[in-house]
Structures are given as structure tokens and as C-alpha cells.
Design a protein around this motif. Sequence first.
Motif, short mmCIF file in Angstrom:
data_model
loop_
_atom_site.label_atom_id
_atom_site.label_comp_id
_atom_site.label_asym_id
_atom_site.label_seq_id
_atom_site.Cartn_x
_atom_site.Cartn_y
_atom_site.Cartn_z
N ALA A 1 0.83 -1.21 0.00
CA ALA A 1 0.00 0.00 0.00
C ALA A 1 0.86 1.26 0.00
CB ALA A 1 -0.93 -0.01 1.21
N SER A 2 1.95 1.24 0.78
CA SER A 2 2.85 2.40 0.79
C SER A 2 3.50 2.56 -0.59
CB SER A 2 3.93 2.21 1.86
OG SER A 2 3.37 2.25 3.16
N ALA A 3 3.90 1.46 -1.19
CA ALA A 3 4.54 1.53 -2.51
C ALA A 3 3.57 2.04 -3.57
CB ALA A 3 5.07 0.15 -2.90
N ARG A 4 2.31 1.65 -3.46
CA ARG A 4 1.32 2.15 -4.42
C ARG A 4 1.09 3.65 -4.24
NH1 ARG A 4 -2.26 1.31 -8.30
NH2 ARG A 4 -4.26 2.40 -8.20
N SER B 1 1.48 8.93 -6.56
CA SER B 1 1.99 10.29 -6.42
C SER B 1 2.84 10.69 -7.62
CB SER B 1 2.82 10.41 -5.14
OG SER B 1 2.03 10.15 -3.99
N ARG B 2 3.66 9.76 -8.08
CA ARG B 2 4.52 10.05 -9.22
C ARG B 2 3.74 10.17 -10.52
NH1 ARG B 2 9.06 5.88 -7.07
NH2 ARG B 2 10.24 7.36 -5.77
N ARG B 3 2.55 9.58 -10.57
CA ARG B 3 1.71 9.67 -11.76
C ARG B 3 0.70 10.81 -11.67
NH1 ARG B 3 -1.87 5.56 -12.67
NH2 ARG B 3 -2.02 6.30 -14.82
N GLY B 4 0.80 11.59 -10.62
CA GLY B 4 -0.21 12.62 -10.39
C GLY B 4 -0.44 13.54 -11.56
N SER B 5 0.63 13.94 -12.23
CA SER B 5 0.50 14.89 -13.33
C SER B 5 -0.33 14.31 -14.47
CB SER B 5 1.88 15.30 -13.84
OG SER B 5 2.60 14.17 -14.32
N GLU B 6 -0.29 12.98 -14.65
CA GLU B 6 -1.10 12.35 -15.69
C GLU B 6 -2.59 12.51 -15.41
OE1 GLU B 6 -0.07 8.26 -16.35
OE2 GLU B 6 2.04 8.62 -15.85
N LEU B 7 -2.92 12.64 -14.14
CA LEU B 7 -4.32 12.76 -13.72
C LEU B 7 -4.70 14.21 -13.42
CD1 LEU B 7 -4.37 9.69 -11.30
CD2 LEU B 7 -4.98 9.75 -13.71
N GLY B 8 -3.80 15.14 -13.76
CA GLY B 8 -4.08 16.54 -13.55
C GLY B 8 -3.78 17.04 -12.16
N VAL B 9 -3.02 16.27 -11.40
CA VAL B 9 -2.67 16.67 -10.03
C VAL B 9 -1.22 17.12 -10.01
CG1 VAL B 9 -2.48 15.91 -7.64
CG2 VAL B 9 -4.32 15.01 -9.08
N LYS B 10 -0.98 18.34 -9.62
CA LYS B 10 0.38 18.87 -9.58
C LYS B 10 0.96 18.70 -8.18
CE LYS B 10 1.60 22.48 -11.79
NZ LYS B 10 1.78 23.88 -12.23
N ILE B 11 2.09 18.04 -8.10
CA ILE B 11 2.78 17.86 -6.82
C ILE B 11 4.12 18.56 -6.93
CG2 ILE B 11 3.77 16.18 -5.21
CD1 ILE B 11 1.68 14.18 -6.19
N GLU B 12 4.31 19.60 -6.13
CA GLU B 12 5.53 20.39 -6.21
C GLU B 12 6.68 19.66 -5.50
OE1 GLU B 12 5.62 22.96 -8.02
OE2 GLU B 12 3.47 23.25 -8.36
N VAL C 1 9.33 5.32 8.55
CA VAL C 1 7.88 5.45 8.74
C VAL C 1 7.15 4.29 8.07
CG1 VAL C 1 5.86 6.88 8.23
CG2 VAL C 1 7.99 7.96 8.96
N VAL C 2 7.61 3.92 6.87
CA VAL C 2 7.02 2.79 6.16
C VAL C 2 7.12 1.52 7.00
CG1 VAL C 2 7.30 1.27 4.16
CG2 VAL C 2 7.39 3.75 3.86
N ARG C 3 8.30 1.25 7.53
CA ARG C 3 8.50 0.05 8.35
C ARG C 3 7.66 0.13 9.63
NH1 ARG C 3 11.48 -1.14 12.81
NH2 ARG C 3 12.11 -3.32 13.09
N ARG D 1 9.48 0.79 -6.47
CA ARG D 1 8.66 1.99 -6.29
C ARG D 1 9.18 2.87 -5.15
NH1 ARG D 1 2.36 0.09 -7.44
NH2 ARG D 1 2.65 -0.08 -9.72
N PHE D 2 9.76 2.25 -4.14
CA PHE D 2 10.37 3.04 -3.07
C PHE D 2 11.60 3.80 -3.57
CE2 PHE D 2 8.62 -0.15 0.22
CZ PHE D 2 7.45 0.59 0.35
N GLY D 3 12.23 3.30 -4.64
CA GLY D 3 13.36 4.01 -5.22
C GLY D 3 14.62 3.20 -5.43
N SER D 4 14.61 1.92 -5.10
CA SER D 4 15.79 1.07 -5.30
C SER D 4 15.90 0.63 -6.75
CB SER D 4 15.72 -0.18 -4.42
OG SER D 4 15.72 0.14 -3.06
#
Length: 451
Positions: free
Chosen positions: A54-57, A62-73, A82-84, A190-193
Motif C-alpha cells: 500500500a505504501s509503494a502504491r 503520487s509520481r503519476r499525479g500529473s497524468e491525472l491533472g494533479v500537480k505535486i511540487e 515510517v514505512v516500516r 517503487r520506493f526508489g531502489s
Amino acid sequence: MQRFDAIFIGAGQAGPFLAARMAERGMKVALIERKFLGGTCVNAGCMPTKTLVASARAVYISRRGSELGVKIEGAISVDMQVVRHRANKVTMDARNGLADWLGNMDGVTIVYGHARFKAADSISINGETLTAPQIFLNVGARPVIPDFPGINDVDYLTSTSILDLDTLPRHLAVIGGSYIGLEFAQMYRRFGSEVTVIERATHVASREDEDTSEAIRVILEAEGIHVRTGAENITFVRGSDGVLISFGDAAVNASHVLVATGRTPNTDDLGLDVAGVAVNSRGYIVVDDRLATNVAGIWALGDCNGRGAFTHTSYNDFEIAAANLLDGEDRKLSSRIPVYALYIDPPLGRAGMTEREASSSGRRVLVSRRPMAAVGRAKERGETRGFMKVLADADTKEILGAAILGIEGDEAIHGIIDAMSTGTRYTDLQWSVPIHPTVSEQIPALLRGLV
């Protein structure tokens, strides 16, 4: 010597619930657990891993936000501590809930320690002897580590120990391209590894049909995961900045290694030979269609009997045993339809036979397949990866199996599961009126495509 009506060894997803049912009937039961209540699901399986998924999703969306019209600065970052912590809290809440429930139940005695048989009706634990006319084994399974050259000379993770990881690996190498390995591969990517999956078979998720396996590989590679199949002669060497993994003519320099090559039952140190309980060549306890072992008064439930490797099959073992022993019914393992899910994203929901199994059964098999790109819900979410497939018997009209690899496939598959469980013919479902827009609305159209 302490006498009970029943003794349960292992507190996974079958034993505690049957113990509770027996206690409700006024029986005196002992529940023995070596480590933690809840078994693999609560402590090292479904609950913590799906929390991580769920955290990875959340990162993926969040990274796909712009495709859906959501701007994340700004850049999206992940706090692995925190995830753990969140995954650990889900586990602890469930574990403590079980302890409170069972610990306050009249007739249930919880004993922590390592149990071994002294005889077919008695158990030795913590220097004491417990005896009962009925003994239930629910001891689960653990990760198995193959004897790869050099594996014992390097630090490696298992599906259990990786849950304690609160830092992000530079490069995670996953040894094993089956269900557990693929879930961790995608979440850490997805976490970045950087992630490489190394699989000895020619396909990932090799239990599946080739089209399903290939679609899974496409999904993973599209997210930047390196997938290496047909890996032969896998060896490990400790390096200055991690582990050098060699296979065939290729090599990977990884900072962390996850070995996810299967599981083995926790049956090797119970003294089963003393009781005369039979196991197969892989250590799984042999049971009949009603979960009884070859020794009268001893049953085996859950992963340790080799008749299912999932929480839902373990719980169903409890239901079968409870119905037969307490409710006067005659339920059988052979009536259970094989169902499971692979929790990559999008997930794979599976029921019944694969196309390969159905074709080799001697039946006349009908097959229907539709892409997830045809599903309104998938298009609206911008997640059209995967496909649906269903199999049926051309003569009996029986639904033999299905695979839904796509958004909400793990939920939509239940329409097929319910139909198979009740023996509903596919011709009776072809013209049902589903709700729009859902993933399940494609099932009637999928069934109409059986040819």
C-alpha cells in the motif's frame, strides 16, 4: 502431567480458531506457540507485506499525479522508517488482538515454547508433559535457502528479515521470480531502489500460463525492474560495496540480496517420528481428505500439510475440521477450488485450473480472453495493463478456471470463484446485468466470448 481435551501446536490461521470453537463447547484446550500468535500471515506475510504494498502504491500514484491533472511540487521522497513502523504497527495490533481474545477465553491455556512429541497423545514442552486425545498441528512454514555457492559467505535477506529493513537498498537483487519475490521487487522499485529479479526458470511466476507470466514480466519491466530468467549456476561473492551475483555469463553487483526461492514446513523438530506421523519427501505432513494424519487423533492444518500455502487455505482447513469434528458435517479438502492472488500492482487474481492444466485434463476446453484496455474502470483510472481469461468445459459448460491480471483483479475474480463454488454453468451467467463502471462488468462479456 497436564491433561487437555485437545492440544494445538502452532498458532497460525487455523489452530487458534478451532481452539476457540472447542473452548466454546466447554472443552479444555492448550494452544502452544513457539514465537508469535498469528503465524506467517500476521507476523511475516499478508499483513505487513500488503501494508508495504500500500505504501509503494501511494508512491506510484503520487509520481503519476500529473497524468491525472494533479500537480505535486518538489521531489517525492520515501521515509523508510515510517514505512516500516506502519507495517510493524499493523502486525502488532493484530498479534496483540489475538493475545487479548484468546488469553481471556475460558478453557484456553496459551503456552509459549518449543513442543515435541513424547508419544502420539502427549507433548513435552518447557520441562512439562501435556496430554490429550486430540492433537492439531498448525506449525506453518519458513523460507528455504538453497545451497547456492557462496550464499553463506554473504549477508542476505529472507521474506521475514526484510521486514526489519528501514533503509532503502541501492540495488536489491531478488533471487526467485515467484509470488513473494515479485511483490518485494515491485515495492522496492517503487520506493526508489534499483531492482534485479534473478529466476532460474524460463518465466517469472512459472506456475502460471505463459501468456500470464509474460504479461507480468512486461508490467515489471515497464517500471524499470531488470528481469533475468533462465539463470543458471547462481553464485555469490562478497564485494567491497555489496554482493557480486554471477549467473551464466552475467553478473549483478547488489547492495542487498533477497532470497525468495520457496518455503519449507516447520516439521523437522517436532518429534513426528516418535508419534509415527508420516511426512512426504519435502517434509510436509501427509493428511487425508479430512485433514487427518496416519495416526489416529492427530490432524495437520495449514501450510505444514502441503495442501495450500495461503492464509485463506489455512483458515479453510479450520472450517473443514470444525465442521467435521464439531458440527456433524462431512467436508473435504478435495471440494476446495484452488484460488489465490499475486499482489503486484496491478494484481493477479486466479481461480481453478490454468489453461495448461485444463488442456492436459482431456476435456474439450473453451477459452475467452479480453484485454484490460477494454474495461471502462481501467481506462478511467489510466491503468489498462493486463487481461482477463476464463476457461470452460465445452461439454458440461462448467467453468474450469480464470485469471484476471489487472486493476482490482484480486476482487473481480470472486465473481468467478462464487460461480465455480456453486457449480453455476457459464451459460447461466452470460447475460447477467452487471454494475457499470466496474471491473466485474466485463465478466458476462468475457463468458460470451468462450469459443
